[in-house]
Design an enzyme around this catalytic site. Structure first.
Site, short mmCIF file in Angstrom:
data_model
loop_
_atom_site.label_atom_id
_atom_site.label_comp_id
_atom_site.label_asym_id
_atom_site.label_seq_id
_atom_site.Cartn_x
_atom_site.Cartn_y
_atom_site.Cartn_z
CG HIS A 24 -4.19 -5.63 7.08
ND1 HIS A 24 -5.25 -6.13 6.37
CD2 HIS A 24 -3.20 -6.55 6.95
CE1 HIS A 24 -4.92 -7.29 5.84
NE2 HIS A 24 -3.68 -7.57 6.18
N GLY A 76 0.83 -1.21 0.00
CA GLY A 76 0.00 0.00 0.00
C GLY A 76 0.86 1.26 0.00
NE ARG A 94 -2.55 3.10 0.82
CZ ARG A 94 -3.17 2.06 0.26
NH1 ARG A 94 -4.01 1.32 0.98
NH2 ARG A 94 -2.95 1.74 -0.98
CG MET A 129 -7.80 2.06 5.81
SD MET A 129 -6.75 2.56 4.43
CE MET A 129 -7.76 2.03 3.04
CG ASP A 184 -1.92 -0.89 7.97
OD1 ASP A 184 -1.82 -1.88 7.22
OD2 ASP A 184 -2.68 0.06 7.75
CB THR A 189 7.31 -4.97 1.23
OG1 THR A 189 6.18 -4.41 0.55
CG2 THR A 189 8.60 -4.57 0.55
NE ARG A 197 -2.45 -3.88 -1.13
CZ ARG A 197 -1.97 -3.45 0.04
NH1 ARG A 197 -1.00 -4.14 0.61
NH2 ARG A 197 -2.40 -2.34 0.61
NE ARG A 201 -27.70 9.47 9.27
CZ ARG A 201 -28.86 9.15 9.87
NH1 ARG A 201 -28.86 8.16 10.78
NH2 ARG A 201 -29.97 9.79 9.56
O1 F6P Z 1 -1.75 -1.67 4.43
C1 F6P Z 1 -2.28 -0.40 4.27
C2 F6P Z 1 -3.74 -0.47 3.96
O2 F6P Z 1 -4.22 0.83 3.77
C3 F6P Z 1 -4.57 -1.16 5.03
O3 F6P Z 1 -4.80 -0.33 6.16
C4 F6P Z 1 -5.81 -1.48 4.26
O4 F6P Z 1 -6.56 -2.52 4.83
C5 F6P Z 1 -5.22 -1.90 2.90
O5 F6P Z 1 -3.98 -1.21 2.77
C6 F6P Z 1 -6.09 -1.55 1.72
O6 F6P Z 1 -5.45 -2.16 0.58
P1 F6P Z 1 -5.75 -1.63 -0.91
O7 F6P Z 1 -5.19 -0.24 -1.03
O8 F6P Z 1 -5.00 -2.62 -1.76
O9 F6P Z 1 -7.24 -1.66 -1.09
#
Ligand code: F6P
Length: 372
Positions: free
Chosen positions: A178, A12, A299, A176, A134, A112, A73, A290
């Site tokens: 993970h 990511g 990101r 996020m 993460d 990675t 990835r 909500r």
């Molecule tokens: O590993 C970083 C991350 O943003 C995680 O927090 C999230 O679950 C995942 O990547 C999302 O992956 P992608 O960008 O491939 O949808």
């Protein structure tokens, strides 16, 4: 003799990646060594997609989010080629030697580092740098990108306070991370969350509602509930654990594939788990609820000054390590210091939030609860 150093970004993306590339490139250029970028993660060295990076290529990178090398990835030993999945390890080794690399720098997170260890075990000189929003990488206190993502999450929660208050609502914010709760915990505390739900602490909807009702009774008519994306209801956790155990115990391809399918179906089934929790809380508390899912906003953006400084420190330390011919390591953050840590010790190990972590105890002292 001028060296040629390869560099790639995989997994990511996150703010700060370009700042790392810039630090590595400027440091190498200062000692007349060459930096050769490989594009699209490990694909770039598998299929020889290069991007030479000279001293004029780094201006503007310190503040630029994302990665100019792009990323993927894909794994070296399971690389999609057309409709097939091929082991491209040998092609990677060949391209490494074709370009007469002295070292390959891999900037990435958990996946990675597993791939980098495999290439190290193929005899390549590898140095890795820890990045992921993460912050779930074993062996390092923090990763590039985490600080900026915490800033993004905090600002998002700040924005939610005014609308939650105006409507006297419960606001669930899915964050996020993970399978860990670092980002939800840090952003939740900094954003003034009231109940923070993370995978490391099993929760009960009734306990979440209890905090919200307690707040209502004391006149606080809205609540903010940051919830990590890796948080699942108890029945889901049991189903996931069983399917994961079946996958680990699978002694043939068919059983492994069946268990993988089962896990995918479970992910599909519980995709809307946060919306389901919102409905439950609305039912128990009688308050409108909500859901906001921050998704890939976390990101993006320009790296914070902290991440720019961290990226610059890691990039320069990485070059020092290479010039001292110390390979097979990740440059880790340990307190105020950076140090090389053997890949064998950290690759593939998840860093979850310890339930006695200082951040959790300080949160509880301020009245934040965790649904437990
Ligand atoms: O590993 C970083 C991350 O943003 C995680 O927090 C999230 O679950 C995942 O990547 C999302 O992956 P992608 O960008 O491939 O949808």
């Amino acid at each position: 003799m001028p060296k040629t150093i390869g560099i790639l970004t995989a997994g990511g993306d996150c703010p700060g990646l370009n700042a790392v590339i810039r630090a590595v490139g400027k440091t190498l250029a200062a000692s007349s060594h060459r930096l050769l970028g490989f594009k699209d993660g490990f694909d770039g060295i598998a299929f020889d997609r290069t991007m030479p990076l000279g001293e004029n290529d780094f201006s503007g990178l310190l503040t630029l989010g994302g990665t100019i090398l792009h990323t993927s990835r894909n794994k070296p030993h399971k690389m999609p080629v057309g409709k097939e999945i091929l082991d491209m390890t040998n092609a990677i080794v060949d391209n490494y030697h074709k370009h007469q690399l002295s070292c390959l720098i891999c900037i990435g997170g958990g996946g990675t580092h597993k791939n980098a260890l495999r290439l190290k075990n193929q005899g390549l000189n590898i140095v890795t740098l820890p990045k992921t929003i993460d912050n779930d990488l074993s062996g390092t206190d923090i990763t590039v990108g985490f600080h900026t993502a915490v800033d993004t999450v905090t600002r998002a929660i700040d924005n939610l306070h005014s609308t939650a208050s105006s409507h006297k609502r419960i606001m669930l914010v899915e964050i996020m991370g993970h399978r860990t709760g670092w980002l939800a915990l840090a952003g939740g505390i900094a954003g003034g969350g009231d109940v923070i739900l993370i995978p490391e602490i099993p929760y009960k909807p009734e306990m979440v509602a209890e905090t919200i009702k307690h707040r209502s009774r004391s006149g606080k008519l809205f609540s903010i509930v940051p919830i990590a994306e890796g948080v699942y209801p108890l029945d889901a956790q049991i189903a996931f654990a069983n399917a994961t155990a079946r996958k680990a115990a699978a002694n043939n391809k068919q059983k492994k594939e069946a268990a993988k399918q089962e896990l995918m179906q479970l992910h599909e089934k519980y995709t809307h788990k946060t919306v389901e929790l919102a409905r439950q809380l609305e039912q128990i508390t009688g308050l409108e609820t909500r859901v906001t899912i921050l998704g890939h906003l976390q990101r993006g953006g320009t790296p914070t000054p902290y991440d720019r400084l961290l990226a610059t420190r890691l990039g320069t330390a990485c070059v020092d390590c290479i010039l001292q011919e110390q390979f097979g390591v990740m440059i880790a953050v340990r307190g105020e210091k950076l140090m090389p840590v053997p890949l064998d010790e950290i690759a593939g190990k998840l860093k979850s939030v310890p339930i006695n972590h200082d951040w959790i105890s300080c949160a509880r002292k301020t009245g934040i609860t965790f649904g437990d």
